[in-house]
Design a protein around this motif. Sequence first.
Motif, short mmCIF file in Angstrom:
data_model
loop_
_atom_site.label_atom_id
_atom_site.label_comp_id
_atom_site.label_asym_id
_atom_site.label_seq_id
_atom_site.Cartn_x
_atom_site.Cartn_y
_atom_site.Cartn_z
N LEU A 133 0.83 -1.20 0.00
CA LEU A 133 0.00 0.00 0.00
C LEU A 133 0.87 1.26 0.00
O LEU A 133 0.57 2.23 -0.71
CB LEU A 133 -0.93 0.00 1.23
CG LEU A 133 -1.81 1.24 1.40
CD1 LEU A 133 -2.78 1.39 0.24
CD2 LEU A 133 -2.57 1.17 2.73
N TYR A 134 1.92 1.25 0.78
CA TYR A 134 2.84 2.39 0.86
C TYR A 134 3.40 2.74 -0.51
O TYR A 134 3.56 3.91 -0.87
CB TYR A 134 3.96 2.03 1.83
CG TYR A 134 4.95 3.12 2.15
CD1 TYR A 134 4.81 3.89 3.30
CD2 TYR A 134 6.06 3.36 1.33
CE1 TYR A 134 5.74 4.87 3.64
CE2 TYR A 134 6.98 4.34 1.65
CZ TYR A 134 6.82 5.09 2.80
OH TYR A 134 7.74 6.06 3.12
N ASN A 135 3.72 1.71 -1.29
CA ASN A 135 4.28 1.93 -2.62
C ASN A 135 3.25 2.47 -3.61
O ASN A 135 3.62 3.06 -4.62
CB ASN A 135 4.89 0.64 -3.15
CG ASN A 135 6.14 0.22 -2.39
OD1 ASN A 135 6.79 1.04 -1.76
ND2 ASN A 135 6.46 -1.06 -2.44
N ARG A 136 1.99 2.27 -3.32
CA ARG A 136 0.92 2.75 -4.20
C ARG A 136 0.42 4.14 -3.80
O ARG A 136 0.11 4.97 -4.66
CB ARG A 136 -0.28 1.78 -4.18
CG ARG A 136 0.01 0.38 -4.69
CD ARG A 136 -1.22 -0.51 -4.52
NE ARG A 136 -0.93 -1.91 -4.77
CZ ARG A 136 -0.98 -2.51 -5.97
NH1 ARG A 136 -1.33 -1.80 -7.03
NH2 ARG A 136 -0.70 -3.79 -6.09
N ALA A 137 0.29 4.38 -2.50
CA ALA A 137 -0.33 5.60 -2.01
C ALA A 137 0.65 6.78 -2.05
O ALA A 137 1.84 6.62 -1.80
CB ALA A 137 -0.83 5.38 -0.58
N GLU A 138 0.12 7.95 -2.34
CA GLU A 138 0.95 9.16 -2.42
C GLU A 138 0.62 10.10 -1.27
O GLU A 138 -0.49 10.10 -0.73
CB GLU A 138 0.71 9.87 -3.75
CG GLU A 138 1.11 9.05 -4.97
CD GLU A 138 0.89 9.80 -6.28
OE1 GLU A 138 0.33 10.93 -6.23
OE2 GLU A 138 1.27 9.27 -7.33
N VAL A 139 1.60 10.91 -0.90
CA VAL A 139 1.34 11.97 0.07
C VAL A 139 0.27 12.88 -0.51
O VAL A 139 0.31 13.25 -1.69
CB VAL A 139 2.63 12.77 0.37
CG1 VAL A 139 2.31 14.03 1.18
CG2 VAL A 139 3.64 11.91 1.12
N GLY A 140 -0.71 13.22 0.30
CA GLY A 140 -1.83 14.02 -0.17
C GLY A 140 -3.05 13.20 -0.53
O GLY A 140 -4.14 13.76 -0.75
N ALA A 141 -2.90 11.88 -0.58
CA ALA A 141 -4.02 11.02 -0.94
C ALA A 141 -5.17 11.17 0.03
O ALA A 141 -4.97 11.24 1.25
CB ALA A 141 -3.57 9.57 -1.02
N LYS A 142 -6.37 11.19 -0.49
CA LYS A 142 -7.59 11.27 0.33
C LYS A 142 -7.86 9.92 0.97
O LYS A 142 -7.74 8.87 0.33
CB LYS A 142 -8.76 11.69 -0.55
CG LYS A 142 -10.08 11.88 0.16
CD LYS A 142 -11.15 12.33 -0.84
CE LYS A 142 -12.49 12.58 -0.20
NZ LYS A 142 -13.51 13.00 -1.21
N VAL A 143 -8.22 9.96 2.26
CA VAL A 143 -8.54 8.75 3.00
C VAL A 143 -9.93 8.93 3.60
O VAL A 143 -10.18 9.88 4.34
CB VAL A 143 -7.52 8.47 4.13
CG1 VAL A 143 -7.91 7.22 4.90
CG2 VAL A 143 -6.12 8.33 3.55
N ILE A 144 -10.84 8.03 3.26
CA ILE A 144 -12.22 8.09 3.75
C ILE A 144 -12.43 6.90 4.67
O ILE A 144 -12.28 5.74 4.25
CB ILE A 144 -13.23 8.04 2.59
CG1 ILE A 144 -12.98 9.20 1.63
CG2 ILE A 144 -14.66 8.09 3.13
CD1 ILE A 144 -13.76 9.09 0.33
N VAL A 145 -12.77 7.15 5.91
CA VAL A 145 -13.05 6.08 6.88
C VAL A 145 -14.55 6.03 7.10
O VAL A 145 -15.15 6.99 7.59
CB VAL A 145 -12.29 6.33 8.20
CG1 VAL A 145 -12.62 5.22 9.21
CG2 VAL A 145 -10.79 6.38 7.95
N LEU A 146 -15.15 4.92 6.72
CA LEU A 146 -16.60 4.75 6.81
C LEU A 146 -17.02 4.23 8.17
O LEU A 146 -16.25 3.52 8.83
CB LEU A 146 -17.07 3.78 5.71
CG LEU A 146 -16.67 4.16 4.28
CD1 LEU A 146 -17.13 3.06 3.33
CD2 LEU A 146 -17.28 5.49 3.88
#
Length: 205
Positions: free
Chosen positions: A192-205
Motif C-alpha cells: 500500500l505504501y508503494n501505491r499511495a501518495e502523500v496528499g491522498a484522500k482517505v475516507i473512513v466509513l
Amino acid sequence: MRMKSLAIIAALALSTAIAGCSTIGGQMFSNDYGAVTDAGYQLPRIPIEKVPSKYHRQEVSYDSKEKPGTIIVDTQNKFLYFVEGDGRAIRYGIGVGREGFEWHGTAHIAIKREWPTWTPPSQMIKRQPELAKFAGGMDPGLKNPLGARAMYLFNKGGDMGYRLHGSPEWNSIGKAMSSGCIRLMNQDVIDLYNRAEVGAKVIVL
C-alpha cells in the motif's frame, strides 16, 4: 484446427490460474506473504493459510466515484480499498479500533515513513503506565507496533493521531483491537505504501 485452438485456450487459462489465484473481482496475492528483507530487517513469513482468504490482498470489482489513488476504509467489514479506477480496487484486510476507539471521517496522508519510530500518546500512557519507557519513542524494528511502514493521517485541524500502519500481529487482522489506527499485515502495508501518495484522500466509513 478447431481442436488445436481449444487446446491453446485451455493451456492459456491454466497458466493464468497458476500465475495468480483469481477471484470474482480479479487476482489474489496470497503468495506474497513470504519472508522479506527490507532495509536490513528480515520480516518473517506470515502464515497466511491461518488468515481468512477474504483478508488476503486481492484486486476486486469496486465502484466508486472517488478518483484513483483514494483510500476507502470499511471499518465494519475490516477492508481497506485502494481505488484504481475503472471499477477496480486493491483490497486489503485490516484491523480497526476497538470499542470506544472507533471513528469515521475524511483525512489525507500528510507523511509517509519507512520503519517509523513509535511514540505512544500521553492518553495511552495514562491507560498503560508500562508504556512510559517509550515516551521518547520506540526504535524501529520487528516488534515496533507501527511495523514496516506508517502513513500519518491529517485533517484541517492537523495531525489526527491516527495512522495507516503495519503490524507484527498478523492475527489481529479482521478484528477490532487497536486504539483507532488502521493496521495491516507488514507485507500489505509495504504494498500500500508503494501505491499511495502523500496528499491522498482517505475516507473512513
